[in-house]
Enzyme design. Structure first.
Site, short mmCIF file in Angstrom:
data_model
loop_
_atom_site.label_atom_id
_atom_site.label_comp_id
_atom_site.label_asym_id
_atom_site.label_seq_id
_atom_site.Cartn_x
_atom_site.Cartn_y
_atom_site.Cartn_z
N LYS A 226 43.97 35.25 52.56
CA LYS A 226 42.34 34.65 52.11
C LYS A 226 41.64 33.80 53.02
O LYS A 226 41.73 34.22 54.43
CB LYS A 226 42.95 33.47 51.34
CG LYS A 226 43.36 34.32 49.87
CD LYS A 226 43.58 33.44 48.73
CE LYS A 226 44.04 34.34 47.42
NZ LYS A 226 44.45 33.81 46.43
N ARG A 261 53.39 35.72 46.81
CA ARG A 261 51.95 36.93 46.40
C ARG A 261 51.25 37.48 47.63
O ARG A 261 50.14 36.91 48.52
CB ARG A 261 51.53 36.63 45.85
CG ARG A 261 49.81 37.90 45.42
CD ARG A 261 48.69 37.75 44.47
NE ARG A 261 48.22 38.53 43.25
CZ ARG A 261 47.06 39.58 44.28
NH1 ARG A 261 47.23 37.95 45.37
NH2 ARG A 261 46.85 39.94 43.92
N1 LIG Z 1 48.94 34.87 40.87
C1 LIG Z 1 47.70 34.63 41.38
N2 LIG Z 1 47.21 36.34 41.06
C2 LIG Z 1 46.13 36.42 42.14
N3 LIG Z 1 45.77 36.73 42.24
C3 LIG Z 1 44.23 37.79 42.86
C4 LIG Z 1 44.57 37.55 44.03
C5 LIG Z 1 43.02 37.17 44.75
O1 LIG Z 1 43.53 37.85 46.06
P1 LIG Z 1 43.82 39.65 46.18
O2 LIG Z 1 44.13 40.49 44.86
O3 LIG Z 1 44.17 40.10 47.87
O4 LIG Z 1 41.96 39.93 46.41
P2 LIG Z 1 41.34 40.67 45.04
O5 LIG Z 1 41.06 40.00 44.28
O6 LIG Z 1 39.69 40.79 46.06
O7 LIG Z 1 41.67 42.30 44.80
N4 LIG Z 1 44.78 35.72 44.44
C6 LIG Z 1 45.75 35.81 43.25
C7 LIG Z 1 46.51 34.20 43.78
O8 LIG Z 1 46.42 33.47 45.03
N5 LIG Z 1 47.57 33.84 42.53
#
Ligand SMILES: Nc1nc2ncc(COP(=O)(O)OP(=O)(O)O)nc2c(=O)[nH]1
Length: 287
Positions: A226, A261
């Site tokens: 992040k 995660r």
């Molecule tokens: N429970 C939980 N779910 C999440 N889902 C998506 C993202 C965002 O990260 P990422 O999936 O890497 O990116 P994107 O939302 O652009 O797909 N962060 C979280 C988190 O911190 N906690």
């Protein structure tokens, strides 16, 4: 000695929280902030997920809608199109629990019918119909804090006391979930790193993560690749934030997170093996 660790029953696939567990991220999206487009076909997403399983993931988090800062909404139909075929394949091809990263009740229902066993909702079941859908599906849920909406949440996040306010929000959402009929043993909470938080807010939450143990439910932490990690390390390219992400997740594990995660499963699994070996050492009582 009895092992009283919580076990999440993920649609018949148990997830034992006797140690920090690794949730491998499977974004079936064209625009996720760190891996957008890399796995946005069923074949590519399934291959990626099976690779994460090989690397030691304890469960797989399938998402069809990016929630990165500035992201727009995806229609129900599009989110179903992206995620359900992947979940169907994974339910057949891996024994691991599968979570669906969604806020839409229709997607929750279809995903669980396809074999998902955990609902991961960045909106903490605040969308219309989400609480009832999750209660009716009988699978564990992750309730995450977010200030505002992905589209605008990073414009100027402000708190009087970020830890107290996130804690209060999560306590309220746990209560709402229980009132809707979701047993406390099926609830996980998450402070939502990067969701309407500055670097300072994220650092306060990580430094005081132990406060959330008061909620009496397992804690999930998601810091992988992040922006905050990038700010601290100077790594502009999200794919180069593995080391900083592993450090942050070890700190989260040390401070009570039982689910991490992550994008970079192998690196995190190795780091947790070292952490767990030390954590398992009996420390002789000083006379
Ligand atoms: N429970 C939980 N779910 C999440 N889902 C998506 C993202 C965002 O990260 P990422 O999936 O890497 O990116 P994107 O939302 O652009 O797909 N962060 C979280 C988190 O911190 N906690």
């Amino acid at each position: 000695m009895f092992d009283l660790s919580p076990i999440l029953d993920c649609n018949g696939r148990p997830l034992k929280l006797d140690r920090p567990r690794v949730m491998g991220i499977v974004n079936v999206t064209p625009d996720s902030f760190s891996d957008g487009g890399a796995h946005d076909s069923v074949e590519a997403a399934v291959a990626h997920a099976l690779r994460l399983a090989e690397e030691g993931a304890d469960l797989l988090d399938v998402g069809g809608e990016s929630t990165r800062p500035g992201a727009g909404e995806v229609s129900v139909e599009e989110e179903l199109r992206r995620t359900i075929p992947v979940i169907e394949r994974l339910a057949r091809e891996t024994p691991l629990p599968i979570s669906i990263d969604t806020s839409k009740p229709e997607v929750m229902r279809a995903a669980v019918a396809a074999g998902a066993g955990l609902i991961n909702d960045v909106y903490a079941l605040r969308r219309e119909g989400a609480l009832d859908a999750a209660a009716g599906l009988g699978v564990p849920v992750v309730l995450m804090h977010m200030q505002g909406e992905p589209r605008s949440m990073q414009r100027e996040p402000v708190y009087d006391d970020v830890v107290a306010e996130v804690h209060r929000f999560l306590a309220e959402r746990v209560f709402a979930a229980e009132m809707a009929g979701i047993a406390k043993k099926r609830i996980v909470v998450d402070p939502g790193f990067g969701f309407g938080k500055t670097l300072a807010h994220n650092l306060s939450l990580l430094a005081q993560l132990e406060r959330f143990a008061e909620l009496g439910v397992p804690l999930l932490a998601g810091l992988s690749r992040k922006r905050s990690i990038g700010e601290l390390t100077g790594r502009e390219d999200a794919r180069e934030r593995v080391h900083g992400s592993v450090a942050a997740h070890l700190i989260a594990a040390q401070r009570g997170a039982m689910l991490l995660r992550v994008h970079d499963v192998a690196a995190t699994v190795d780091a947790l093996k070292v952490w767990h070996a030390v954590a398992a050492q009996a420390v002789p009582r000083r006379a």
